[in-house]
Design a protein around this motif. Sequence first.
Motif, short mmCIF file in Angstrom:
data_model
loop_
_atom_site.label_atom_id
_atom_site.label_comp_id
_atom_site.label_asym_id
_atom_site.label_seq_id
_atom_site.Cartn_x
_atom_site.Cartn_y
_atom_site.Cartn_z
N GLN A 87 83.58 36.84 63.24
CA GLN A 87 83.28 38.24 63.56
C GLN A 87 84.55 39.07 63.62
N GLU A 88 85.56 38.52 64.29
CA GLU A 88 86.84 39.25 64.37
C GLU A 88 87.40 39.52 62.97
N LEU A 89 87.25 38.52 62.10
CA LEU A 89 87.81 38.65 60.76
C LEU A 89 86.85 39.34 59.79
N LYS A 90 85.66 39.70 60.32
CA LYS A 90 84.64 40.39 59.52
C LYS A 90 84.22 39.59 58.28
N VAL A 91 84.08 38.29 58.46
CA VAL A 91 83.56 37.44 57.38
C VAL A 91 82.10 37.16 57.70
N GLU A 92 81.22 37.42 56.75
CA GLU A 92 79.79 37.21 57.01
C GLU A 92 79.43 35.73 56.91
N THR A 93 78.67 35.27 57.89
CA THR A 93 78.28 33.86 57.93
C THR A 93 76.78 33.78 58.28
N PRO A 94 75.93 34.30 57.38
CA PRO A 94 74.50 34.40 57.73
C PRO A 94 73.85 33.06 58.04
N ILE A 95 74.20 32.01 57.30
CA ILE A 95 73.56 30.71 57.56
C ILE A 95 74.05 30.14 58.89
N LEU A 96 75.36 30.14 59.08
CA LEU A 96 75.91 29.59 60.33
C LEU A 96 75.38 30.34 61.55
N ASN A 97 75.19 31.66 61.42
CA ASN A 97 74.62 32.43 62.53
C ASN A 97 73.23 31.94 62.92
N VAL A 98 72.39 31.70 61.91
CA VAL A 98 71.03 31.25 62.20
C VAL A 98 71.08 29.87 62.85
N LEU A 99 71.91 28.98 62.30
CA LEU A 99 72.03 27.64 62.89
C LEU A 99 72.44 27.76 64.36
N TYR A 100 73.40 28.64 64.62
CA TYR A 100 73.91 28.79 65.99
C TYR A 100 72.81 29.23 66.95
N HIS A 101 72.07 30.26 66.58
CA HIS A 101 71.07 30.78 67.51
C HIS A 101 69.90 29.82 67.69
N LEU A 102 69.56 29.07 66.65
CA LEU A 102 68.51 28.05 66.82
C LEU A 102 69.00 26.97 67.78
N LEU A 103 70.24 26.55 67.60
CA LEU A 103 70.78 25.51 68.48
C LEU A 103 70.94 26.01 69.91
N LYS A 104 71.22 27.30 70.07
CA LYS A 104 71.25 27.88 71.41
C LYS A 104 69.88 27.72 72.07
N GLY A 105 68.82 27.93 71.28
CA GLY A 105 67.47 27.74 71.80
C GLY A 105 67.24 26.29 72.22
N ILE A 106 67.66 25.35 71.38
CA ILE A 106 67.49 23.93 71.72
C ILE A 106 68.32 23.59 72.96
N GLN A 107 69.54 24.10 73.00
CA GLN A 107 70.41 23.84 74.15
C GLN A 107 69.77 24.37 75.44
N PHE A 108 69.12 25.52 75.35
CA PHE A 108 68.45 26.12 76.51
C PHE A 108 67.45 25.13 77.12
N LYS A 109 66.65 24.50 76.25
CA LYS A 109 65.64 23.55 76.72
C LYS A 109 66.31 22.28 77.28
N ILE A 110 67.38 21.83 76.62
CA ILE A 110 68.09 20.64 77.12
C ILE A 110 68.66 20.93 78.51
N LEU A 111 69.27 22.10 78.66
CA LEU A 111 69.84 22.46 79.97
C LEU A 111 68.73 22.59 81.01
N GLU A 112 67.59 23.14 80.61
CA GLU A 112 66.46 23.22 81.54
C GLU A 112 66.02 21.81 81.95
N ASP A 113 65.88 20.93 80.98
CA ASP A 113 65.43 19.56 81.28
C ASP A 113 66.45 18.81 82.14
N CYS A 114 67.74 19.18 82.03
CA CYS A 114 68.77 18.57 82.88
C CYS A 114 68.87 19.26 84.24
N GLY A 115 68.04 20.27 84.48
CA GLY A 115 68.08 20.98 85.76
C GLY A 115 69.20 22.00 85.85
#
Lengths: 336, 336
Positions: free
Chosen positions: A292-320
């Motif tokens: 982002q700082e370098l203004k390089v577009e990374t459309p695929i990596l962005n989607v992967l990141y936000h999906l994994l954030k969703g998965i991480q959310f559930k893992i963190l919930e399951d870990c309390g």
Amino acid sequence: MRKVLVVGTGGLGSIVAFALSYTAKSYVAVVVRSDYEKVKNVGWEINSCDYGHIKGWKPDAIYPSIEEAAKNDKYDYVVVTTKNIPEVTKVEEIIEPVVTKGFTAIVLIQNGFDLGKPFLQKYPDNYCLSGVSYIGSSNHSGVINHTKDDDIIISYFNNKTFTKEQQREKCKEFVDLYKNDCNKARFEDDVKVCRYGKLLWNATYNTICALTRLDTGRLELSGTFEALAVPAMRELIKVARADGVEFPPDIINTTSHICGDLYYKPSMLLDVERGNPMELEIILGNVLKVSQELKVETPILNVLYHLLKGIQFKILEDCGLVEVPKVRPDLNKFYS
Amino acid sequence: MRKVLVVGTGGLGSIVAFALSYTAKSYVAVVVRSDYEKVKNVGWEINSCDYGHIKGWKPDAIYPSIEEAAKNDKYDYVVVTTKNIPEVTKVEEIIEPVVTKGFTAIVLIQNGFDLGKPFLQKYPDNYCLSGVSYIGSSNHSGVINHTKDDDIIISYFNNKTFTKEQQREKCKEFVDLYKNDCNKARFEDDVKVCRYGKLLWNATYNTICALTRLDTGRLELSGTFEALAVPAMRELIKVARADGVEFPPDIINTTSHICGDLYYKPSMLLDVERGNPMELEIILGNVLKVSQELKVETPILNVLYHLLKGIQFKILEDCGLVEVPKVRPDLNKFYS
């Protein structure tokens, strides 16, 4: 004699401690948490592709906690080999008791990208070294299975308190303590080159395997490797280029064949399968901040990141570690 | 009296059959597979928000297979309410025995987009109607829990053998057989409007929940809804626009609040959890083919699709429908 404390004794950390001991140029202490009693009493059992079969190995000192290690000594090096999940633990805070201002060099032998930042901020008077390891090693309750070469590149996260020459010397000293006839420790001047190199694999294979629950072989057989991982690598190559790091022209092909004929499960996939938090921020989040700082577009990596954030959310919930209200709250958001 | 055969008697199909019977304007036969013996002997038990509690209900005829249904009758309508997973089953081939050329109208009450195509190709002399249902209903071994209104929009996949007027008349006849004082069956002229309308939810919520394993509430709480589902909806709105369908301006907000205060698990998430193949092609694959033809860029939806293809690969492997070689083959690919 230099005193080294190794924090984190999983598959990687135990071999790191053993390598330093084997060289016999430093005094080696370790912090062991879950296997403390066992290791204190009978030591580790190590099955190593580099060192052979060793039973009952113990370093110079074994502590059950950072606080105990701090009480007993002052360390020239604190080597961190834990997983790095800032949502769960801030490593820079945890090691505070064993970092002596202006004295202790911190060595981060961890996955990911831009992980030096919080350490440089918190410890401006200390060296902060980088270790990029390509080892294959796992710890099963004190039994270490070391299956792939201890191949490690030491570099430094640039701390403006010191000259580059001073930082190079520090790296070379650590390599000297570490390098032996069985491993492949070496110094590399540009930390970004090492970090981008490993990231090319981690930010693509590791993330996409975690999302699809496929090992590397199935990822290729399913067609998803070619459809997503290859273009995601191209995005990362562009970010690296904008950041001053040029990969060799055949790097995608080389990276694609690293696993050879293995059906290999990368660490984030294993984490998802086991319900453990993933090293998402340092493997993907940090490099996306740079893009982002370098203004390089990374459309695929962005989607992967936000999906994994969703998965991480559930893992963190399951870990309390995250709580979800019993009744779904109205976030009062208007989406347009 | 018109003869209707309902193929697929899950939560949706059983209520469809019941609605047709309730209206009493047609002779209703069904094909039941897994619950055949039970339904043949004691009928269905239905707990319905529309019809109340009914025990021991049976339609006019119950067959264990398409072939048996074909032997016994000739049908004015064959209503398909099965899941639609072309990688597993080609529905257009399965129903062949019960489709009389130039006579039987096919009614596809199924999820997804562009699902009429293979039927129009295979049955150019037959009407092919579309049913978009917003029902909530599930079948637990012959006990139907019908929890959300039977709200259904009937339209037609345009077959150039017939005039639009003829196709409209056919739709209206079917709505007349179906509509009763408890349900909300209605005719809509433009099949694309209905299909895009439901797709906006399905291609975004359903896919992203399946990938993150989050229900709709957690998807919003985690931030992934706003980061991914909203921009994915914008992509779909652009595809629809290029395809001649304009959504109302507040459609994203409306769609975002459909689930109200539920922590709702969409069908593809349930499929992933249960290891069942997902309706990936008709929910996402088909509309991406259209977006390519129309040259509308859909970067987020593309990534979702290829990740889900990877997940589907593993599900099909676990179901024994895809075989993975014991030794990982060298695909002899050069990736650049």
